[in-house]
Every structure is written in C-alpha cells, then in structure tokens.
Write a protein that holds these residues in place. Sequence first.
Motif, PDB file in Angstrom:
ATOM      1  N   ILE A  14     -49.537  13.140  -4.774  1.00 41.42           N
ATOM      2  CA  ILE A  14     -48.423  12.291  -4.282  1.00 41.42           C
ATOM      3  C   ILE A  14     -47.208  12.479  -4.332  1.00 41.42           C
ATOM      4  N   ALA A  16     -43.379  11.377  -4.955  1.00 43.66           N
ATOM      5  CA  ALA A  16     -42.743  10.019  -4.853  1.00 43.66           C
ATOM      6  C   ALA A  16     -41.398  10.313  -5.535  1.00 43.66           C
ATOM      7  N   THR A  30     -38.338  14.240  -7.799  1.00 44.28           N
ATOM      8  CA  THR A  30     -39.426  13.888  -7.090  1.00 44.28           C
ATOM      9  C   THR A  30     -40.555  14.029  -8.002  1.00 44.28           C
ATOM     10  N   GLU A  96     -44.563   3.968 -11.803  1.00 45.99           N
ATOM     11  CA  GLU A  96     -44.463   4.493 -10.474  1.00 45.99           C
ATOM     12  C   GLU A  96     -45.644   5.345 -10.096  1.00 45.99           C
ATOM     13  N   ASN A  99     -47.877   2.620  -8.747  1.00 45.21           N
ATOM     14  CA  ASN A  99     -47.391   2.123  -7.488  1.00 45.21           C
ATOM     15  C   ASN A  99     -47.808   3.077  -6.372  1.00 45.21           C
ATOM     16  N   ALA A 100     -47.525   4.252  -6.722  1.00 48.76           N
ATOM     17  CA  ALA A 100     -47.664   5.332  -5.730  1.00 48.76           C
ATOM     18  C   ALA A 100     -48.636   5.481  -4.884  1.00 48.76           C
ATOM     19  N   GLN A 101     -49.995   5.085  -5.956  1.00 48.88           N
ATOM     20  CA  GLN A 101     -51.423   5.119  -5.479  1.00 48.88           C
ATOM     21  C   GLN A 101     -51.657   4.191  -4.087  1.00 48.88           C
ATOM     22  N   TYR A 102     -50.803   3.179  -4.079  1.00 47.52           N
ATOM     23  CA  TYR A 102     -50.804   2.323  -3.077  1.00 47.52           C
ATOM     24  C   TYR A 102     -49.998   2.355  -1.779  1.00 47.52           C
ATOM     25  N   ARG A 103     -49.073   3.251  -1.726  1.00 44.06           N
ATOM     26  CA  ARG A 103     -48.051   3.737  -0.731  1.00 44.06           C
ATOM     27  C   ARG A 103     -48.834   4.608   0.105  1.00 44.06           C
ATOM     28  N   VAL A 104     -48.903   4.220   1.391  1.00 40.22           N
ATOM     29  CA  VAL A 104     -49.359   5.150   2.469  1.00 40.22           C
ATOM     30  C   VAL A 104     -48.055   5.556   3.527  1.00 40.22           C
ATOM     31  N   GLN A 105     -47.831   6.755   3.523  1.00 44.34           N
ATOM     32  CA  GLN A 105     -46.617   7.242   4.327  1.00 44.34           C
ATOM     33  C   GLN A 105     -47.140   7.335   5.933  1.00 44.34           C
ATOM     34  N   GLU A 106     -46.329   6.773   6.574  1.00 42.05           N
ATOM     35  CA  GLU A 106     -46.388   6.715   8.157  1.00 42.05           C
ATOM     36  C   GLU A 106     -46.099   8.131   8.605  1.00 42.05           C
TER      37      GLU A 106
END
Length: 108
Positions: A14, A16, A30, A96, A99-106
């Motif tokens: 990921i 981020a 990043t 971070e 938290n990045a584990q739960y973000r899904v990019q559209e």
Amino acid sequence: MKLKLLNALQDAVIKAPLHFEFGGVTFKFTAHIKLLNTQQIDELTSNNTKTDQQIARELLVGWDGFIDEGQPVTFSSDVLDQLLIYGGIAGRITAECINAQYRVQEKN
C-alpha cells in the motif's frame, strides 16, 4: 472456488502519503506498507506485546519522496532505526501502517 485474483494481494504494498510534524520538524514522504489480511491485522493489533517500533519495522517496507536537507533518502533498516528512536515518530508511522490496511482506493 478459490479466487485467483486474491493471489496478487499476497505480496501487495500500500502506498500512503505521510505528512506530519514532530518537534518542529516536518516529515513528508510516501510510505510503502506491507498489506496484511484480516487475520494478520487482528493478530498484530490484539497482541499488545509488540512495540510501535516493532510494528513499524514489520510493516513499513519502503518509501518514496523522503528528502533530508535537499537530498533524497533511500529506505534502509538503518535509516528507519534512526527515525524510530523517537516514540512520537514510531507511533505516527505505526498508526498509518495500521490505518492504511482499511483504506480502499476508488478506481476512476
């Protein structure tokens, strides 16, 4: 039927953006974070024996755009160890990484 599409997630990373200030110093880069499955996240977050430093070392696998006095900084465990001696930085990076584990990019 086992989804073959999910095989690609085994080694996924990921990316981020991290941008924070600590002690009057701005950090902006990043982060490249190892993707975990739900079971791995649960094991990592429910096991309170790991420190922020240990979690950051496990999950932060690289970075782009890290600049120090105008010079790019190549990711290495030695440089990461320098950052992680400060608890606030270790905590911010660890937060971070989780938290990045739960973000899904559209996808557009």
